[in-house]
Design an enzyme around this catalytic site. Structure first.
Site, PDB file in Angstrom:
ATOM      1  N   GLY A   1       0.799  -1.221   0.000  1.00 16.96           N
ATOM      2  CA  GLY A   1       0.000   0.000   0.000  1.00 16.96           C
ATOM      3  C   GLY A   1       0.832   1.272   0.000  1.00 16.96           C
ATOM      4  O   GLY A   1       0.477   2.258  -0.662  1.00 16.96           O
TER       5      GLY A   1
ATOM      6  N   GLN B   1      -7.413  -0.380   4.114  1.00 17.65           N
ATOM      7  CA  GLN B   1      -8.225  -0.966   5.184  1.00 17.65           C
ATOM      8  C   GLN B   1      -9.590  -1.443   4.698  1.00 17.65           C
ATOM      9  O   GLN B   1     -10.252  -2.221   5.390  1.00 17.65           O
ATOM     10  CB  GLN B   1      -8.418   0.050   6.314  1.00 17.65           C
ATOM     11  CG  GLN B   1      -7.159   0.394   7.072  1.00 17.65           C
ATOM     12  CD  GLN B   1      -6.605  -0.769   7.866  1.00 17.65           C
ATOM     13  OE1 GLN B   1      -7.333  -1.667   8.283  1.00 17.65           O
ATOM     14  NE2 GLN B   1      -5.291  -0.774   8.094  1.00 17.65           N
TER      15      GLN B   1
ATOM     16  N   SER C   1      -3.514  -3.476  -0.222  1.00 19.91           N
ATOM     17  CA  SER C   1      -2.393  -4.298   0.242  1.00 19.91           C
ATOM     18  C   SER C   1      -2.894  -5.681   0.635  1.00 19.91           C
ATOM     19  O   SER C   1      -3.906  -5.814   1.324  1.00 19.91           O
ATOM     20  CB  SER C   1      -1.724  -3.627   1.448  1.00 19.91           C
ATOM     21  OG  SER C   1      -0.571  -4.337   1.847  1.00 19.91           O
TER      22      SER C   1
ATOM     23  N   CYS D   1       2.180   1.589  11.825  1.00 13.51           N
ATOM     24  CA  CYS D   1       3.295   2.354  11.257  1.00 13.51           C
ATOM     25  C   CYS D   1       3.736   3.474  12.192  1.00 13.51           C
ATOM     26  O   CYS D   1       4.740   4.132  11.953  1.00 13.51           O
ATOM     27  CB  CYS D   1       2.897   2.951   9.913  1.00 13.51           C
ATOM     28  SG  CYS D   1       2.379   1.698   8.722  1.00 13.51           S
TER      29      CYS D   1
END
Length: 384
Positions: free
Chosen positions: A75, A183, A203, A329
């Site tokens: 992503g 998401q 992703s 992250c």
């Protein structure tokens, strides 16, 4: 006993376990079917066919054409590619991007970098539930605007954005529209055929696929500059030898998601609501972050008054429960969550927030054990 037997995993927004069927279909392409799909012999043709099938499966779940799907490393690369490509086409001059204050760091930090290259960026505010106002998007457009980038659903608070309305505003203003749907893909229905989205990131590891593989959807007719330069892979737009096992796994994960999304979502929503209700009702000073209804099926983000979220997470880990303080992250970040401060939470509320993200693999018993444990820990911390 494996680790999975001893823990309760409620951090599916950070990553998901690879589905057994995904592992099974990937295995041949790490063993005897190891050919490079760019070569011309039969071993290579087998790999190329597998990549083509994965592209078709991914496109079909999203209402896209196979030729509109470009495989990437994940992503973050897809987000970087979308934003940089559009600005590079203008030489990074006289460029304006519109985004929101609650984007994932893959978009936020890319915007910061583009600003250093001379691009002007507008960071739109959001409502107290994290919603972007399409009218404000429309008002922010100016003659230099080259791109609108608003995420499909927020990774921290789970709010699902009004993507259709923002897309309408982008089309009306004749501005390209990108959405980070990392998401959302595989968790809520997305039909690109009926959405005015020009580019979309996703992703694999967020939906039962492997890490290290993602995609960028680019609507047919949209010209994008390559982000990685080299060979002619991905129709000349993304150089580098294709990650065949990862791409095959992504395609299988998308196939599974397409077939199970509705059932999985219904199960997950019940678990989510059960956990939310127990935490809010049984723990004084608790507050839900994000939208009540327009929310991802598994997201529970709650602020606990007078509690240091990091301490709570450490104690949950000691009890065998995996949760997070927000984006994976951001782990280790000193500043409070930019998402929570953007929706009006104070610094102490932001620091006292914990995110649980569930899936249909969780159980009602696990939900109750987590609720009981959080209740016990918050009482203990408040009595210190």
């Amino acid at each position: 006993m494996s680790m999975s037997d001893t823990i309760i995993y409620m951090d599916h927004a950070a990553t998901t376990p690879v589905h057994p069927e995904v592992q099974e279909v990937m295995k041949p392409y790490m063993d005897d079917q190891y050919g490079n799909p760019s070569a011309i012999y039969r071993l290579a043709a087998s790999a190329a066919k597998a990549v083509s099938l994965a592209r078709t499966r991914t496109a079909s779940v999203l209402g896209a054409r196979p030729e509109e799907i470009y495989f990437t490393s994940g992503g973050s690369e897809s987000d970087n590619w979308a934003l940089f490509s559009v600005c590079e086409a203008r030489g990074f001059k006289d460029c304006h991007i519109i985004t929101s204050r609650i984007e994932h760091h893959a978009v936020m930090n890319t915007c910061r970098r583009l600003e250093r290259l001379g691009v002007r960026v507008t960071y739109l505010p959001v409502s107290e539930t994290g919603l972007v106002d399409p009218a404000q998007v429309r008002e922010a457009v100016c003659p230099e605007t080259v791109l609108i980038s608003v995420m499909y659903a927020n990774n921290e608070i789970g709010t699902i954005e009004p993507i259709a309305e923002i897309g309408e505003a982008a089309r009306e203003k004749q501005v390209l529209f990108h959405t980070d749907a990392v998401q959302a893909v595989g968790h809520i229905p997305i039909d690109l055929m009926n959405l005015h989205v020009d580019m979309m990131s996703a992703s694999a590891h967020k939906l039962g696929g492997p890490k290290g593989v993602g995609m960028l959807y680019v609507r047919k007719g949209i010209s994008v500059y390559p982000f990685i330069h080299g060979g002619a892979q991905e129709r000349g737009r993304r150089a580098g030898t294709l990650n065949v096992p990862g791409i095959v796994g992504f395609g299988e994960a998308m196939r599974i998601a397409g077939e199970s999304m509705q059932r999985s979502g219904e199960v997950t929503v019940k678990l989510r609501d059960r956990l939310t209700e127990r935490l809010l009702n049984e723990i004084p000073g608790s507050r839900l972050n994000g939208a009540q209804d327009t929310r991802l099926p598994g997201n529970v983000n709650i602020s606990f008054e007078g509690i240091e979220g990091e301490t709570l997470l450490i104690m949950l880990d000691q009890a065998g429960i995996c949760a997070s303080g927000g984006s994976a992250c951001s782990t280790g970040a000193i500043a409070p969550s930019h998402v929570l401060t953007a929706i009006g939470r104070s610094e102490s509320e932001a620091r006292g927030s914990v995110r649980f993200t569930l899936s249909d693999s969780n159980t009602p018993d696990e939900v109750d054990r987590v609720a009981d444990t959080v209740k016990e820990i918050t009482e203990r911390l408040r009595n210190i």
